[in-house]
Design a protein around this motif. Structure first.
Motif, short mmCIF file in Angstrom:
data_model
loop_
_atom_site.label_atom_id
_atom_site.label_comp_id
_atom_site.label_asym_id
_atom_site.label_seq_id
_atom_site.Cartn_x
_atom_site.Cartn_y
_atom_site.Cartn_z
N UNK A 158 -29.51 0.33 -9.13
CA UNK A 158 -29.64 0.67 -7.64
C UNK A 158 -28.01 0.16 -7.51
N UNK A 159 -27.32 -0.29 -7.50
CA UNK A 159 -26.32 -1.46 -7.21
C UNK A 159 -24.82 -0.25 -7.55
N UNK A 160 -25.21 0.33 -8.53
CA UNK A 160 -24.34 1.56 -9.28
C UNK A 160 -24.39 2.79 -8.08
N UNK A 161 -26.07 3.21 -7.71
CA UNK A 161 -25.80 4.21 -6.51
C UNK A 161 -25.44 3.77 -5.76
N UNK A 205 -19.22 -3.94 -15.30
CA UNK A 205 -19.16 -2.49 -14.91
C UNK A 205 -17.86 -2.36 -14.10
N UNK A 206 -17.12 -2.99 -14.52
CA UNK A 206 -16.03 -2.55 -13.76
C UNK A 206 -16.05 -1.88 -11.91
N UNK A 207 -16.94 -3.17 -11.36
CA UNK A 207 -17.02 -3.00 -9.74
C UNK A 207 -17.51 -1.91 -9.65
N UNK A 208 -18.18 -1.06 -10.59
CA UNK A 208 -18.36 0.26 -10.50
C UNK A 208 -18.04 1.70 -9.84
N UNK A 209 -16.02 1.03 -10.45
CA UNK A 209 -15.85 1.75 -9.53
C UNK A 209 -15.21 1.69 -8.56
N UNK A 210 -15.30 0.75 -7.44
CA UNK A 210 -14.77 0.00 -6.47
C UNK A 210 -13.09 -1.01 -7.38
N UNK A 211 -12.58 -1.15 -5.97
CA UNK A 211 -11.04 -1.44 -6.24
C UNK A 211 -11.12 -2.92 -6.34
#
Length: 620
Positions: A158-161, A205-211
């Protein structure tokens, strides 16, 4: 300890300190407890337990500091609310319920698309807040709920989505402004139970791509519990040197947005709207931009995202309340209060359906969009009775209403903040109507869900939530002109654990490709040339571009356009393979993710195309 520190120590405290010299270092705190009739907490203490006594007063200090006005104000507030509860009073006494005024959009209509476009143009000025303080215990999951997979085809959390949905908006905002440094910030309210696990999820998860710095975690503290109607604080049953505490409710998110300075910081960064949402609803972002568009177009200080609601459904409702003096407010009213309010106002049948088959009081989805300057003015205003209205929900042992079956505490809900808005601030709602349900929270274990479903209620379990995601995607594809096979009714689980769902083809598409209906149409520019058969699976992932012009799918196909510059174009493709399916679990299964669904994924054959970097893959 606040203003009460300067008060003289009362005689009974002096006597207690003489009997227990170990308490002299805590005399101010003991006096505070005495002032609020809480000395029972010190009964049966052993003066030799100095470490445990210190721990108790350390906890008391935390409770004092983390509640606006201190623990004394919390106790006095509880006494009033407990008396009101015993007397049968509610915060809405004196108000007459009326049908609220809001904006109803027909999904995929021209007006919906117009509002969605306005919302898209507002993306540079958005911020998001996730309330994620819960564990998955109620679902039969030992982790945090945002680490649950939305579906089994990709296993995406869910968090990734949620993060990908925000990043897809950020991508559009950068296009609009030309500012490559623009970010859409995300704040997350955690709890003691979830904070470290949430932090680990992002780190792993490396912030799922967020900075770095784009995400702010705000930890919610707990509040003390009461053992009776006199608001006497309850001990932890396993530790006489500890006060029993429980979560205060998700309304604390507003206090945290203020105390942390996040709301003010975002305002200084030029953000204009702030959207609050909750975990385990995979479709929460689908109507988001249209709802933002409504907020902008109608100059709303607060906009509750709502949905069509069946009468008497166990779901809060948006209601306009009016007093005899003309004072009005539009706010959430919980379903257990709405029915008696309507009957008392002369509606003898209570909450009944209108001509469209739904209640005239739309369902509250616990998704709120605030105009940030208005929101900030409310946060910074002094509130005598606290920022977010509180309530207490004691479970009484008997009709005397003096003792409880289990300890109670004060609670608050984030959707109640609009009750603090004055009448100059426009408060409304946005309801998206159609054959797609965008409110599909996963909150029940499979056994409780099966019971609800047998009573014709929404099951709200993992298998139902997953099916709702496939349903939404399939119906949107049909709306834009893609041929999608009819669903097949399936039963997962057996006996009292059986859940029935309508199983559409398993279409899972990353948010980057389907942010708005226009994006759907760009993904499938010639939809009449696309056919998806029953039992098929279509997965589209990655940040790049995918264009499907002609496709006949009977099996499983996965397209991954990894990077922003990557492009996959399907000019013409026919796929026929054994695909994938869901299978019954055997008795040896111990996987929590599978047990909460009642099935597992079996992939026999899948066609996969993947492209990375600044490259284009054309399939014809």
């Amino acid at each position: 300890m606040g203003a009460e520190e300067s008060k003289p120590i009362p005689p009974e405290v002096e006597e207690l300190l003489q009997r227990m010299p170990c308490l002299k270092d805590y005399s101010t705190q003991v006096a505070l407890l005495a002032h609020h009739d809480q000395l029972h907490l010190l009964n049966d203490w052993d003066p030799k337990d100095t470490d445990e006594i210190k721990s108790f007063f350390d906890q008391l200090q935390v409770l004092q500091e983390n509640y606006a006005g201190g623990i004394g104000r919390y106790i006095e507030r509880a006494r009033k609310l407990l008396k009101d509860a015993a007397d049968g009073k509610t915060p809405f006494d004196g108000y007459i319920p009326e049908i609220p005024k809001g904006c109803t959009l027909q999904f995929a209509s021209d007006e919906y698309k117009k509002m969605e476009q306005i919302g898209l143009e507002t993306t540079p000025y958005l911020g998001f807040v996730l309330v994620a303080g819960g564990l998955g215990e109620r679902l039969g999951f030992s982790g945090i709920k945002i680490a649950l997979p939305t579906e089994l085809v990709t296993g995406k959390f869910y968090m990734q989505l949620f993060v990908e949905s925000i990043l897809s908006m950020q991508k559009e905002a950068i296009k609009l402004t030309g500012d490559d440094n623009l970010i859409i910030p995300l704040a997350i309210m955690t709890s003691h139970d979830t904070h470290d696990k949430t932090l680990k999820l992002f780190n792993d998860n490396n912030n799922f791509g967020m900075a770095r710095g784009q995400i702010t975690l705000m930890r919610q503290e707990k509040v003390a519990c009461f053992q009776d109607d006199k608001a006497r604080l309850a001990r932890d049953p396993n530790n006489k040197y500890s006060i029993l505490t429980k979560p205060h409710g998700h309304g604390d998110v507003h206090e945290l947005m203020n105390a942390s300075g996040v709301a003010e910081k975002w305002a200084k960064q030029g953000k204009r709207y702030i959207a609050f949402f909750q975990d385990t609803n995979s479709l929460v972002f689908r109507p988001m931009l249209a709802s933002v568009g409504v907020s902008v177009s109608h100059n709303l200080a607060c906009n509750s995202m709502s949905g069509p609601r069946q009468p008497k459904r166990e779901m809060g409702a948006i209601v306009k309340l009016k007093k005899s003096d003309g004072q009005t407010m539009t706010c959430n009213v919980e379903y257990n209060l709405l029915e008696p309010m309507l009957i008392a106002a002369g509606h003898k049948d209570g909450d009944v359906a209108g001509g469209d088959g739904f209640s005239p009081y739309p369902g509250n989805m616990n998704q709120l969009i605030f105009h940030l300057p208005s929101y900030l003015s409310i946060l910074q205003k002094e509130h005598v009775d606290g920022l977010v209205p509180e309530f207490v929900n004691p479970k009484y042992k008997d009709e005397t209403r003096t003792s409880f079956k289990k300890p109670a505490r004060l609670e608050c809900m984030m959707q109640d903040l609009p009750r603090k808005f004055d009448e100059s601030m426009q408060v409304g709602f946005t309801t998206v109507q159609g054959d797609i349900n965008f409110y599909t929270p996963v909150k029940n274990n499979i056994k409780d869900a099966a019971i609800k479903q047998r009573k014709n209620m929404v099951p709200g379990c993992a298998s139902a939530g997953e099916a709702d995601l496939y349903t939404a995607n399939a119906k949107i594809l049909r709306k834009i002109g893609v041929t999608v096979a009819d669903p097949v009714e399936k039963v997962y689980g057996e006996g009292e654990l059986a859940i029935t769902v309508k199983d559409w083809p398993h279409v899972v598409i990353a948010p980057y490709h389907i942010l708005t209906l226009h994006h759907w149409e760009q993904l499938f520019p010639t939809p009449s040339s696309v056919v998806i058969s029953a039992g098929s699976s279509l997965v589209i992932e990655g940040k790049g571009t995918v264009v499907i012009k002609e496709l006949k799918l009977d099996g499983s196909l996965k397209l991954v356009s990894n990077d922003s510059e990557s492009v996959i174009v399907i000019d013409k493709l026919e796929v026929k393979n054994r695909g994938s399916s869901y299978e019954k679990l055997d008795n040896s299964c111990q996987d929590e993710i599978l047990l909460m669904r009642g099935y597992k994924l079996k992939t026999d054959e899948e066609l996969i195309y993947t492209i990375s970097g600044n490259h284009t893959l054309t399939i014809s």
